[in-house]
Design an enzyme around this catalytic site. Structure first.
Site, mmCIF file in Angstrom:
data_model
loop_
_atom_site.group_PDB
_atom_site.id
_atom_site.type_symbol
_atom_site.label_atom_id
_atom_site.label_comp_id
_atom_site.label_asym_id
_atom_site.label_seq_id
_atom_site.Cartn_x
_atom_site.Cartn_y
_atom_site.Cartn_z
ATOM 1 N N HIS A 68 51.530 -17.831 -19.778
ATOM 2 C CA HIS A 68 51.759 -17.982 -21.216
ATOM 3 C C HIS A 68 50.685 -17.181 -21.958
ATOM 4 O O HIS A 68 49.531 -17.597 -22.009
ATOM 5 C CB HIS A 68 51.701 -19.457 -21.611
ATOM 6 C CG HIS A 68 52.745 -20.296 -20.936
ATOM 7 N ND1 HIS A 68 53.987 -20.506 -21.484
ATOM 8 C CD2 HIS A 68 52.733 -20.952 -19.747
ATOM 9 C CE1 HIS A 68 54.712 -21.266 -20.668
ATOM 10 N NE2 HIS A 68 53.965 -21.542 -19.604
ATOM 11 N N ASN A 284 52.145 -30.316 -17.471
ATOM 12 C CA ASN A 284 53.529 -30.727 -17.257
ATOM 13 C C ASN A 284 54.234 -29.710 -16.365
ATOM 14 O O ASN A 284 54.352 -28.553 -16.747
ATOM 15 C CB ASN A 284 54.272 -30.839 -18.590
ATOM 16 C CG ASN A 284 55.636 -31.482 -18.462
ATOM 17 O OD1 ASN A 284 55.907 -32.164 -17.494
ATOM 18 N ND2 ASN A 284 56.491 -31.251 -19.430
ATOM 19 N N ASP A 311 51.056 -20.913 -13.951
ATOM 20 C CA ASP A 311 51.460 -21.590 -15.186
ATOM 21 C C ASP A 311 50.272 -21.634 -16.151
ATOM 22 O O ASP A 311 49.968 -22.662 -16.764
ATOM 23 C CB ASP A 311 51.989 -23.000 -14.909
ATOM 24 C CG ASP A 311 52.672 -23.621 -16.128
ATOM 25 O OD1 ASP A 311 52.897 -22.903 -17.120
ATOM 26 O OD2 ASP A 311 52.961 -24.829 -16.101
#
Length: 432
Positions: A68, A284, A311
């Protein structure tokens, strides 16, 4: 001509099943030869630089297919510039940018903008994942075909699942013609139901609402059946439960085009280690039980899992200073990828060559990146030098954010040089 010779290293290239002491010759940004004692037949005056890799591993540049970068719209947390500096520091030469930006990356123009911005400000290669649905709202399919034409190499609504089964079916059907995988964030939000950590005794002890394993596995089971129906291309993101591993194993045995990834924090930490109200341990899917951790490690060892991805999810310090239930999900991971994943090698669970596959060749193959994940002759000289014995204390980050549960830990095994297209972008702990 720019000639670089990397000599005396242990070359680990899963694309060639190569694990041997070799020299690597690079000319004008591409690999031209891998061999023994190349320096003995190449005069020094013909070399621009000679790099001594004795006691080091020389591997194809790491490829992280779950990052991200937050730009555009969330630059307070990360930018393409800072995120790719973190990648370079961690030995990663290619990152797949997730589309949950602001606005989401759901059109060809937005895909092209991120790719262009990556070339302008990135320290490493930036490739782009497009959203599956418009605005990632789960209601209408985004123009996946035209986004692929604009350069998108995968599609995902990561951060939330494609929850509508009919939309998921149609998107998987499209992956057949597009030739790019759909990356699914497996989560049933109704089962998550406001939870913030794994459902189990540690959650009860800490007084936090739990998230059951079934929140992940029921969506994984549904999507595997949809993949069976459509013969589409599916990749399961950030697998965290033993139940999902069982499902993935069966899907592979049935010959379905399904792959899966696991993140270092999920095979390194468990919910039993969460120290309390510290949101740098909140992600998550959440950290699961020790039994889940063991199942993930076994799956990495026996080939059921294809990829290790981080992630990498940066959040500014003020957001993570909130209480555990109120803080956002996510931790950074690019700069700790190598030492955390090398624990699997040190524990004897996987071989160094298997490790190189999981962090480089495997993700490259899944994304169809022909120029990455290999040191074959003619390939771009994207490579990483690893010192498996080097110990460092985690104290600072190149990322704009610092939300990591590993701050203050001393970790073993680090990238000491990162090279992209024959250009050194990180050397000895400093981004160039």
């Amino acid at each position: 001509m720019n000639r670089i010779l990397i000599e005396h290293g242990r070359v680990l290239d899963a694309s060639q099943s190569l694990d041997a002491a070799r020299d690597v010759l690079i000319e004008d940004g591409r690999v031209v030869e891998i061999g023994e004692q190349l320096s003995s037949r190449i005069p020094a005056e013909f070399l621009t630089r000679r790099i001594n890799a004795q006691h080091l591993w020389v591997v194809p540049g790491l490829v992280d297919m779950h990052v991200h970068l937050r730009e555009p719209g969330k630059e307070v947390d990360e930018t393409i510039a800072t995120g790719t500096r973190a990648a370079a520091m961690g030995g990663v030469t290619t990152v797949l940018s997730m589309p949950n930006t602001l606005p989401p990356t759901d059109t060809p123009e937005k895909v092209a903008w991120i790719a262009s911005r990556g070339k302008e400000t990135g320290k490493v290669r930036v490739i782009v994942a497009g959203a599956v649905t418009n605005n990632q709202d789960g209601l209408v399919l985004a123009p996946m075909g035209s986004m692929a034409d604009a350069g998108a190499v995968a599609f995902t609504d990561d951060g939330r699942p494609v929850f509508n089964a009919l939309l998921m079916r149609h998107s998987l059907e499209l992956t057949r013609s597009i030739g790019a995988p759909l990356i699914q964030h497996c989560e049933d939000p109704n089962l998550t139901n406001g939870g913030c950590m794994n459902e189990g005794p540690p959650a009860v002890r800490l007084g936090f609402k739990g998230i059951p394993n079934a929140s992940e596995s029921v969506i994984a089971a549904r999507d595997i059946e949809l993949c069976r129906l459509t013969r589409g291309r599916l990749h399961l993101a950030h697998i965290s439960t033993r139940e999902t591993i069982v499902l993935l194993r069966r899907a592979k045995e049935d010959g379905l085009d399904i792959t899966g990834e696991v993140c270092p924090h999920h095979f390194t930490l468990s919910d039993a280690q969460i120290p309390g109200d510290n949101a740098n341990w909140k992600m998550n899917p959440p950290l699961r039980s020790p039994k889940d951790v063991e199942a993930l490690q076994r799956a990495l060892a026996d080939g059921i899992v294809d990829v290790i991805a981080t992630d990498h999810a940066p959040h500014s310090p003020d957001k993570k200073e909130k209480s555990f239930p109120d803080a956002p999900f996510g931790i950074i991971g690019l700069e700790t990828l190598v030492p955390l994943s090398l624990r699997l090698v040190e524990q004897g669970l996987i071989s160094p060559l298997r490790w190189a596959h999981l962090v480089s060749t495997g993700p490259s193959q899944r994304l169809g990146l022909r120029e990455c994940g290999s040191l074959m002759k003619g390939k771009p000289a994207d490579l990483t030098l690893i010192d498996p014995a080097l110990e460092r204390r985690v104290e600072r980050f190149e990322s704009k954010s610092i939300n990591s549960p590993f701050t203050g830990h001393t970790l073993k095994g680090h990238a000491v040089m990162t090279m992209v297209g024959g250009v050194v972008v990180m050397e000895q702990g400093r981004v160039v």
